[in-house]
Design a protein around this motif. Sequence first.
Motif, mmCIF file in Angstrom:
data_model
loop_
_atom_site.group_PDB
_atom_site.id
_atom_site.type_symbol
_atom_site.label_atom_id
_atom_site.label_comp_id
_atom_site.label_asym_id
_atom_site.label_seq_id
_atom_site.Cartn_x
_atom_site.Cartn_y
_atom_site.Cartn_z
ATOM 1 N N GLY A 217 4.584 8.550 -10.875
ATOM 2 C CA GLY A 217 5.724 7.806 -10.361
ATOM 3 C C GLY A 217 5.291 6.946 -9.187
ATOM 4 N N GLU A 218 6.214 6.137 -8.669
ATOM 5 C CA GLU A 218 5.898 5.253 -7.545
ATOM 6 C C GLU A 218 5.466 6.062 -6.327
ATOM 7 O OE1 GLU A 218 8.394 2.471 -4.438
ATOM 8 O OE2 GLU A 218 8.948 2.357 -6.568
ATOM 9 N N GLY A 219 4.308 5.724 -5.763
ATOM 10 C CA GLY A 219 3.805 6.376 -4.565
ATOM 11 C C GLY A 219 3.244 7.761 -4.785
ATOM 12 N N GLN A 220 3.117 8.212 -6.045
ATOM 13 C CA GLN A 220 2.598 9.543 -6.322
ATOM 14 C C GLN A 220 1.083 9.507 -6.558
ATOM 15 O OE1 GLN A 220 4.902 10.919 -9.673
ATOM 16 N NE2 GLN A 220 6.482 11.790 -8.356
ATOM 17 N N SER A 221 0.441 10.665 -6.332
ATOM 18 C CA SER A 221 -0.993 10.800 -6.537
ATOM 19 C C SER A 221 -1.262 11.991 -7.454
ATOM 20 C CB SER A 221 -1.732 10.995 -5.212
ATOM 21 O OG SER A 221 -1.583 9.865 -4.375
ATOM 22 N N ALA A 222 -2.296 11.877 -8.276
ATOM 23 C CA ALA A 222 -2.678 12.975 -9.173
ATOM 24 C C ALA A 222 -4.200 13.076 -9.209
ATOM 25 C CB ALA A 222 -2.126 12.744 -10.578
ATOM 26 N N ARG A 223 -4.676 14.297 -9.473
ATOM 27 C CA ARG A 223 -6.113 14.560 -9.554
ATOM 28 C C ARG A 223 -6.387 15.301 -10.859
ATOM 29 N NH1 ARG A 223 -10.418 15.339 -5.822
ATOM 30 N NH2 ARG A 223 -11.915 16.924 -6.460
ATOM 31 N N PHE A 224 -7.303 14.781 -11.665
ATOM 32 C CA PHE A 224 -7.648 15.394 -12.949
ATOM 33 C C PHE A 224 -9.089 15.874 -12.898
ATOM 34 C CE2 PHE A 224 -9.622 14.656 -17.208
ATOM 35 C CZ PHE A 224 -9.069 15.770 -17.828
ATOM 36 N N GLN A 225 -9.268 17.190 -13.015
ATOM 37 C CA GLN A 225 -10.601 17.788 -13.046
ATOM 38 C C GLN A 225 -11.030 17.944 -14.500
ATOM 39 O OE1 GLN A 225 -12.261 19.235 -10.068
ATOM 40 N NE2 GLN A 225 -14.057 19.306 -11.371
ATOM 41 N N VAL A 226 -12.107 17.286 -14.895
ATOM 42 C CA VAL A 226 -12.589 17.378 -16.273
ATOM 43 C C VAL A 226 -13.016 18.815 -16.559
ATOM 44 C CG1 VAL A 226 -14.348 16.591 -17.893
ATOM 45 C CG2 VAL A 226 -13.315 14.966 -16.305
ATOM 46 N N PRO A 227 -12.447 19.458 -17.588
ATOM 47 C CA PRO A 227 -12.783 20.863 -17.876
ATOM 48 C C PRO A 227 -14.067 20.959 -18.697
ATOM 49 C CG PRO A 227 -11.170 20.100 -19.447
ATOM 50 C CD PRO A 227 -11.420 18.939 -18.511
ATOM 51 N N PRO A 228 -14.659 22.159 -18.783
ATOM 52 C CA PRO A 228 -15.809 22.343 -19.678
ATOM 53 C C PRO A 228 -15.383 22.086 -21.124
ATOM 54 C CG PRO A 228 -15.601 24.179 -18.143
ATOM 55 C CD PRO A 228 -14.348 23.374 -18.007
ATOM 56 N N LEU A 229 -16.216 21.379 -21.869
ATOM 57 C CA LEU A 229 -15.906 21.067 -23.260
ATOM 58 C C LEU A 229 -16.458 22.145 -24.183
ATOM 59 C CD1 LEU A 229 -16.577 17.208 -23.380
ATOM 60 C CD2 LEU A 229 -14.465 18.422 -22.849
ATOM 61 N N GLU A 230 -15.754 22.368 -25.286
ATOM 62 C CA GLU A 230 -16.180 23.354 -26.269
ATOM 63 C C GLU A 230 -17.218 22.750 -27.207
ATOM 64 O OE1 GLU A 230 -14.243 26.135 -29.826
ATOM 65 O OE2 GLU A 230 -12.945 24.978 -28.448
ATOM 66 N N ALA A 231 -18.357 23.428 -27.345
ATOM 67 C CA ALA A 231 -19.440 22.923 -28.187
ATOM 68 C C ALA A 231 -19.066 23.033 -29.660
ATOM 69 C CB ALA A 231 -20.731 23.677 -27.910
ATOM 70 N N THR A 232 -19.617 22.113 -30.457
ATOM 71 C CA THR A 232 -19.365 22.122 -31.907
ATOM 72 C C THR A 232 -20.647 22.319 -32.700
ATOM 73 O OG1 THR A 232 -19.591 19.706 -31.987
ATOM 74 C CG2 THR A 232 -17.374 20.593 -31.704
ATOM 75 N N ARG A 233 -21.762 22.680 -32.041
ATOM 76 C CA ARG A 233 -23.026 22.883 -32.757
ATOM 77 C C ARG A 233 -22.900 24.061 -33.720
ATOM 78 N NH1 ARG A 233 -27.698 20.620 -30.216
ATOM 79 N NH2 ARG A 233 -27.146 19.517 -28.288
ATOM 80 N N TYR B 208 1.233 17.925 -9.647
ATOM 81 C CA TYR B 208 0.487 17.052 -8.742
ATOM 82 C C TYR B 208 1.400 16.672 -7.587
ATOM 83 C CZ TYR B 208 2.890 13.791 -11.836
ATOM 84 O OH TYR B 208 3.807 13.149 -12.596
ATOM 85 N N ALA B 209 0.838 15.980 -6.602
ATOM 86 C CA ALA B 209 1.601 15.646 -5.406
ATOM 87 C C ALA B 209 2.787 14.767 -5.758
ATOM 88 C CB ALA B 209 0.709 14.923 -4.392
ATOM 89 N N GLY B 210 3.988 15.231 -5.469
ATOM 90 C CA GLY B 210 5.186 14.434 -5.682
ATOM 91 C C GLY B 210 5.847 14.636 -7.016
ATOM 92 N N GLY B 211 5.328 15.482 -7.940
ATOM 93 C CA GLY B 211 5.986 15.648 -9.222
ATOM 94 C C GLY B 211 5.195 16.539 -10.149
ATOM 95 N N GLY B 212 5.560 16.537 -11.421
ATOM 96 C CA GLY B 212 4.891 17.363 -12.410
ATOM 97 C C GLY B 212 5.439 17.080 -13.771
ATOM 98 N N GLU C 179 0.798 -1.226 0.000
ATOM 99 C CA GLU C 179 0.000 0.000 0.000
ATOM 100 C C GLU C 179 0.840 1.291 0.000
ATOM 101 O OE1 GLU C 179 -2.839 -0.358 3.151
ATOM 102 O OE2 GLU C 179 -4.014 -1.898 2.094
ATOM 103 N N PRO C 180 1.977 1.366 0.739
ATOM 104 C CA PRO C 180 2.768 2.611 0.677
ATOM 105 C C PRO C 180 3.370 2.883 -0.697
ATOM 106 C CG PRO C 180 3.330 1.317 2.642
ATOM 107 C CD PRO C 180 2.488 0.443 1.770
ATOM 108 N N LYS C 181 3.492 1.873 -1.546
ATOM 109 C CA LYS C 181 4.102 2.039 -2.867
ATOM 110 C C LYS C 181 3.085 2.356 -3.956
ATOM 111 C CE LYS C 181 7.840 -1.261 -1.887
ATOM 112 N NZ LYS C 181 8.537 -2.481 -2.364
ATOM 113 N N LEU C 182 1.783 2.314 -3.635
ATOM 114 C CA LEU C 182 0.755 2.489 -4.658
ATOM 115 C C LEU C 182 0.707 3.925 -5.165
ATOM 116 C CD1 LEU C 182 -2.223 0.423 -3.164
ATOM 117 C CD2 LEU C 182 -0.560 -0.295 -4.883
ATOM 118 N N ASP D 75 -0.667 1.600 -11.489
ATOM 119 C CA ASP D 75 0.752 1.300 -11.652
ATOM 120 C C ASP D 75 1.479 2.570 -12.093
ATOM 121 O OD1 ASP D 75 0.421 -1.408 -11.066
ATOM 122 O OD2 ASP D 75 -0.034 -1.922 -13.143
ATOM 123 N N PRO D 76 2.764 2.726 -11.751
ATOM 124 C CA PRO D 76 3.525 3.877 -12.262
ATOM 125 C C PRO D 76 3.551 3.867 -13.788
ATOM 126 C CG PRO D 76 4.719 2.776 -10.486
ATOM 127 C CD PRO D 76 3.559 1.886 -10.844
#
Length: 351
Positions: A190-206, A339-343, A127-130, A167-168
Motif C-alpha cells: 500500500g501507499e507508504g508501506q514497506s515489505a521485506r522478502f527473504q528468499v527461502p531454501p529451494l527444494e532440489a529436484t535431482r 510486513y510493516a503497515g499491513g499484511g 518521498e514520504p509516500k513511497l 508503486d503501490p
Amino acid sequence: MLKRSALAKFLPVFTLLAATTIGLPAQAQSPQTGGHSHSAQNTGRALFDEGMALYSQGKFAEACPKFEASLKAYPGLGTRGKLAECYEKLGRYASAWTTYRKVADLAAHNGELAREKVARDRAKALEPKLSHLTVVLPPENDLHGLVVKENGNVLERATLGHDQPKDPGIYALEVVAPDHKLYTTHIVLGEGQSARFQVPPLEATRIAEAPPPSLPTPAAPPTSSPPWSGPTESSQHAWQRPAGFTTVGVGAVAIVVGAALGLSAKSKYNNAFNGGDCSHDTNLCNADGQSAVTSARHTATASTIFVAAGGVLAATGLVLVLTAPSAQSTGMQVVPNAYAGGGGLTLAGSL
C-alpha cells in the motif's frame, strides 16, 4: 491593476516561474539526444499533444501511455517532466519520483538550474509516500544460476538486499535455480508501506542414484487392508475444499469493496468538477475542490488494491478447491504475509 513600478518589481518572479515549469509544450523543449528524424519529432509532438488533451480532461490513466510513447519517439525534458506529473496524478509515486530525478539530472547536465531545482523539490516531496520492497538472499545461499523475478522481470543481483522504491500494488515474486523447484509468492504494497522478502531454501529436484540390484525375493501373498488402517490421502486433505471456498468468498468480498470504493472515488471526482469547486476548462480547483480530488485519488488507490487483492485471494481459493482430492501433494500452501503497515495471504510453494 498593478502599477508600472509594482509590475516591474514582480516581473523577475514571473519569469522565474515560467522558467521552472517542468512540463513544457513539445515545441518548447529540446531533445535529450541527437539523431532523431523530422518524422520522429512530428510523431513525438503529436503524441504529446494527445496526452495533454487527455491530461487536461483528468484522464490520467490514458494520458500517461501517450507521454511514454512520445518520450520514446522524441525524448525531451518537457515530455519527461509531464510524464512524471501524470504518474503522480495516478498515485504511482515511485515512478514519478524516479522520473523527476531523471529530469533533474538531465537539466543539471544541460545547465538548466531552475528546472533542476523544481524537479528535485518535487521528487523530495514524494518521498514520504513511497512504498519499498527489499528482496534478500540468505547468507548461505550459494546456488549457481539462482534468479529472482518480479512480475516476470529478472531482478539485477546488485539490487538484491537493498531497499527499492515501488508503486503501490501487487508484486508476484518467483525464485528459480537449476535442478530446483520453482518458488512463488505475492506481496501487496500500500501507499507508504514497506515489505521485506527473504528468499527461502529451494527444494532440489535431482533424481537420486538407483541402488545396486539385489537378488529377487519371493512375492508376499496379497493381503487386504485391515479396517483400522490409517486415513487415506483424500481424508488428510479434507480441509482444502472448505478452506478454498472460504478464501474465494473473502476474495469476492474484497472485489465488491474495491468496486464500491472505485464508484465512490469517481463520484467524489465528478462532484468536485460538477459542483463548481474545480474547472473543466483550466483544470484548477479551489481549496474544497482540491481536497475532494485528493480524497478521490486516495479512494481510487484503495479500490485498486482491494480489487487486485480480491482477485489473488479468489484465484488462491480456486486452486485449493481444484486440488483438494488430488492423490499427490502439489506443494502449494496459503501462507500469512505480514510486513510493516499491513499484511495478507500468499499462495506459495513449489510446482
